[in-house]
Enzyme design. Structure first.
Site, PDB file in Angstrom:
ATOM      1  N   ASP A 109       4.323   5.788  -6.176  1.00  0.00           N
ATOM      2  CA  ASP A 109       3.701   4.895  -5.204  1.00  0.00           C
ATOM      3  C   ASP A 109       2.690   5.716  -4.400  1.00  0.00           C
ATOM      4  O   ASP A 109       2.634   6.946  -4.511  1.00  0.00           O
ATOM      5  CB  ASP A 109       4.766   4.226  -4.319  1.00  0.00           C
ATOM      6  CG  ASP A 109       4.278   2.901  -3.744  1.00  0.00           C
ATOM      7  OD1 ASP A 109       3.059   2.636  -3.807  1.00  0.00           O
ATOM      8  OD2 ASP A 109       5.100   2.145  -3.207  1.00  0.00           O
ATOM      9  N   ASP A 144      -3.065   0.204  -1.796  1.00  0.00           N
ATOM     10  CA  ASP A 144      -3.326  -1.193  -1.452  1.00  0.00           C
ATOM     11  C   ASP A 144      -3.073  -1.410   0.036  1.00  0.00           C
ATOM     12  O   ASP A 144      -2.626  -0.495   0.737  1.00  0.00           O
ATOM     13  CB  ASP A 144      -2.444  -2.127  -2.292  1.00  0.00           C
ATOM     14  CG  ASP A 144      -0.983  -1.718  -2.287  1.00  0.00           C
ATOM     15  OD1 ASP A 144      -0.711  -0.500  -2.317  1.00  0.00           O
ATOM     16  OD2 ASP A 144      -0.106  -2.599  -2.237  1.00  0.00           O
ATOM     17  N   GLY A 211       4.088  -6.445  -0.646  1.00  0.00           N
ATOM     18  CA  GLY A 211       4.243  -7.152   0.634  1.00  0.00           C
ATOM     19  C   GLY A 211       5.469  -8.047   0.699  1.00  0.00           C
ATOM     20  O   GLY A 211       5.529  -8.946   1.547  1.00  0.00           O
TER      21      GLY A 211
HETATM   22  N1  GUN Z   1       6.466  -0.761  -1.832  1.00  0.00           N
HETATM   23  C1  GUN Z   1       7.003  -1.884  -1.339  1.00  0.00           C
HETATM   24  N2  GUN Z   1       6.037  -2.798  -1.081  1.00  0.00           N
HETATM   25  C2  GUN Z   1       4.871  -2.228  -1.419  1.00  0.00           C
HETATM   26  C3  GUN Z   1       3.523  -2.688  -1.384  1.00  0.00           C
HETATM   27  O1  GUN Z   1       3.194  -3.793  -0.983  1.00  0.00           O
HETATM   28  N3  GUN Z   1       2.582  -1.800  -1.852  1.00  0.00           N
HETATM   29  C4  GUN Z   1       2.919  -0.560  -2.325  1.00  0.00           C
HETATM   30  N4  GUN Z   1       1.958   0.241  -2.783  1.00  0.00           N
HETATM   31  N5  GUN Z   1       4.177  -0.135  -2.341  1.00  0.00           N
HETATM   32  C5  GUN Z   1       5.147  -0.951  -1.909  1.00  0.00           C
END
Ligand code: GUN
Length: 721
Positions: A109, A144, A211
């Protein structure tokens, strides 16, 4: 004794270079799919759960996840690694796989979630992608903008637009690495759709839905469904969908049934730290437990009391292990359910185990299918339900395991009803209707003689049987799924209400003058009751039965099947079949249908009450075509378009010799399709001049025909030279 996992699982082999980044769909059940993602660190089979690994706090060692749980992929956070000097240096030097000591697929992430928690992050859009590339992650995530449910519409819109603006620079910086393109939009359904369509335009490998953590934390699962249903229908079908931050096993069946492919779970560790156990039906506190709600390999041989007495670290570890066991087991259950065609049934069953899941599921089966097209939102859900229906096959192996009236709401049952209501047409004018009820099938064995006695005397009565999933015209008396209900005989005991019958009949375009309900269990002679009910028809009780009447019933059956399965206009069928003949089996069922010149055109199928066309039958059907050649892949709705004949699939000239030889049509060779093409139904394959090349069964939806570039699109029954 050693654990079965001791000793090491071999390291994964890289997939072929040309395959890296590909998502292959191996099996589907409605919108649920089993697939695999090709990466440099092996295959990632979906649906998959990616355990979240925090490089600073490792509750369970990633290597152990690989060896003991056979976990093919996990997710960690590039922002945390980037921010900590020591981790940053080590990751750059040895790569992320070495850093966390894990040989499988590493997803990363980007720091977006940290910006949601802490308000901001310091890293730049391209910088975080380049960093992920540098440390060798398999699937990176762009930075994002997290759209919270409490944001104003304006803020959400900005988040969606900014995320879309960052897409291209991120992909450029990725230089071919697989990248997650998250979909945002908060609780603004049109912005979810906008985000999905705009992010689809870029070359992302996977689309996570972002989100959603705050709504899942509050167990607002109905809103979660709405997020999913305003997003996934607008994403390309050949890309996997990840539910970002969704890791509770209770959510797997329902979300998989709606098309989710990937999950990530910090829940296994977070809940363990909080002394809580995951189960497929919710969360249970360790405190006060006398017995385990379910036993897993990790908890086996312990008692809750013993676990409570452990030191913090050991307790946290064993609970995290249990939580992972449970999650993996539920995921496996879902995978098998998709294979068995029962994922919706599993979602239905699970929904009874938690109030919030129940609320969401009830909306799915009660509200969603009944949305009309009154407002924009209404239209959205109307289309979403059709999107679910489109992916369902009406006739499928096995029967309907009828658990409650809810079983009636399964999408494929709805599709079967729709097909029947749209395509079956009464032959001749029959002013009266007789509804036989009170007994399960096979009705031919139970009341076949009665039906023949009626037919021998009058053509004025339309005969239907009452099944737990709707009324069924006698001509289709063995049609799956109507004739294949697995359930208690109690299901047939209730006398159908007249108003309900009228509604059902009007769906089949029947507006009879008189309706008679007849209980097949009646002790008295059923024929006597019919004689009494229809005095004007002057029926009698003599047993006359001649071959002509039986033949007439058989012709009606053929007309009904041709209308249902080949979409042939019943008026054409009536004319064409006047002089037809039949070859019968030893039990006197129709085996082959022959035209008056002896040409064998089709054979009824015993298995599902369907119809198998022969090559000669396909050419015969082809001769009735009036519609122009289709262009493109138009239509997302289930439209009526009844009786225009089998839908056409126009294929590329390169594929023609193969299809003529009886080989299947593969995705990537399809140029256009008729708008009434449906998954699992009969279709004709033609060249660009409309010449018939082959006939067979359609293996995907219209959108699938357009999106997919691998796998079988049409299963060919015969090539036509
Ligand atoms: N992890 C949990 N929700 C999100 C999100 O909306 N975007 C990203 N990049 N990681 C997340």
């Amino acid at each position: 004794m050693t654990n079965h996992w001791e000793g090491h699982r071999p390291e994964p082999e890289s997939c072929r270079e040309q395959d890296i980044g590909r998502f292959e769909i191996l099996h589907t059940d409605g919108r649920a799919r089993l697939g695999r993602i090709h990466t440099e660190h092996g295959l990632l089979h979906t649906p998959a759960l990616l355990p979240v690994v925090n490089p600073n706090i490792r509750t369970i060692e990633p290597r152990e996840m690989w060896d003991r749980w056979n976990i093919e992929g996990l997710i960690t956070n590039s922002y945390i690694i980037w921010k900590h000097d020591e981790l940053n240096q080590k990751a750059k030097q040895d790569g992320v796989h070495q850093l966390i000591n894990y040989p499988g697929v590493v997803v990363c992430d980007s720091g977006t979630f940290q910006s949601y928690i802490y308000g901001d992050v310091e890293v730049e859009v391209e910088e975080i992608i380049r960093f992920q590339k540098d440390i060798g992650v398999d699937i990176a995530t762009m930075l994002d903008v997290f759209t919270r449910p409490d944001m104003s519409r304006e803020e959400v819109k900005n988040g969606v637009e900014l995320t879309a603006e960052r897409a291209q620079p991120s992909l450029q910086a990725a230089e071919g690495m697989m990248v997650n393109g998250p979909i945002q939009g908060g609780l603004e359904w049109d912005l979810r759709e906008l985000s999905a369509t705009s992010m689809s335009e870029h070359g992302f490998a996977i689309h996570p839905i972002g989100g959603i953590v705050p709504i899942m934390e509050k167990q607002r699962y109905l809103e979660l469904l709405k997020v999913i249903l305003s997003t996934i229908p607008h994403l390309p079908q050949n890309r996997p969908v990840h539910l970002f931050g969704c890791g509770h096993p209770m959510l797997f069946p329902m979300t998989i049934a709606l098309g989710a492919d990937l999950f990530d779970s910090a829940a296994y560790a977070l809940f363990a730290r909080d002394n809580r156990l995951l189960t497929p039906w919710g969360t249970v506190k360790l405190e006060g437990l006398e017995h385990w709600p379910l036993t897993t390999p990790s908890l086996f041989g312990t008692t809750p009391e013993q676990v409570r007495a452990m030191d913090v670290d050991s307790r946290c570890k064993i609970l995290a292990e249990h939580n992972l066991d449970v999650s993996i087991a539920e995921l496996d259950r879902c995978r098998q359910a998709v294979r068995d065609g029962t994922i919706w049934e599993l979602a239905e069953a699970r929904s009874h185990q938690h109030p919030a899941l129940r609320e969401a599921f009830l909306w799915l089966i009660n509200t969603l299918p009944n949305r009309g097209e009154k407002s924009t939102d209404d239209n959205r859900w109307h289309n979403a339900w059709n999107w679910i229906l489109e992916a369902n096959v009406a006739q499928r192996g096995g029967g309907v395991r009828f658990i409650s009236q809810e079983s009636n709401c399964r999408p494929w049952v709805a599709v079967a009803r729709k097909l029947l209501h749209e395509r079956w047409k009464q032959t001749g004018e029959k002013k009266n209707v007789l509804i036989l009820h009170g007994r399960s099938g096979p009705w031919r064995e139970k009341v076949g003689t009665l039906v023949r006695r009626i037919r021998a005397q009058t053509r004025e009565i339309e005969i239907l049987v009452h099944t737990p999933i709707g009324l069924l015209p006698w001509a289709l008396e063995d049609l799956n799924p109507f004739a294949h209900i697995q359930g208690s005989s109690m299901l047939y005991r209730e006398v159908p209400e007249l108003e309900w019958c009228k509604t059902e009949l009007s769906r089949m375009n029947l507006k009879p003058e008189k309706i008679m309900l007849l209980d097949m269990k009646n002790k008295s002679d059923l024929m006597d009751s019919i004689i009494l009910e229809f005095p004007e028809l002057e029926l009698h009780n003599d047993h006359i039965q001649d071959e002509e009447e039986i033949r007439m019933i058989e012709i009606e059956q053929c007309i009904a099947r041709l209308a249902l399965f080949a979409n042939l206009d019943p008026d054409i069928a009536v004319q064409e079949l006047v002089d037809c003949s039949f070859i019968h089996s030893r039990t006197r069922r129709v085996k082959n249908i022959l035209l008056n010149d002896g040409m064998h055109i089709a054979s009824p199928r015993m298995r599902d009450g369907g119809l198998s066309m022969t090559a000669a039958g396909a050419k015969w059907l082809h001769s009735f075509r009036k519609e122009p050649l289709p262009e493109g892949f138009e239509n997302r709705k289930l439209e009526v378009n009844t009786h225009k004949g089998p839908p056409w699939v126009v294929i590329d000239s390169d594929a023609i010799p193969f299809v003529k030889d009886g080989r299947n049509v593969f995705h990537g060779f399809i140029k256009a399709v008729d708008s009434w093409l449906r998954l699992g139904t009969y279709c004709h394959v033609v060249d660009e001049n409309g010449e018939l090349i082959g006939h067979g069964t359609c293996m995907t939806t219209i959108v699938g025909m357009k999106d997919h570039n691998k796998g079988v699109a049409i299963k060919i029954r015969d090539g036509i030279k």
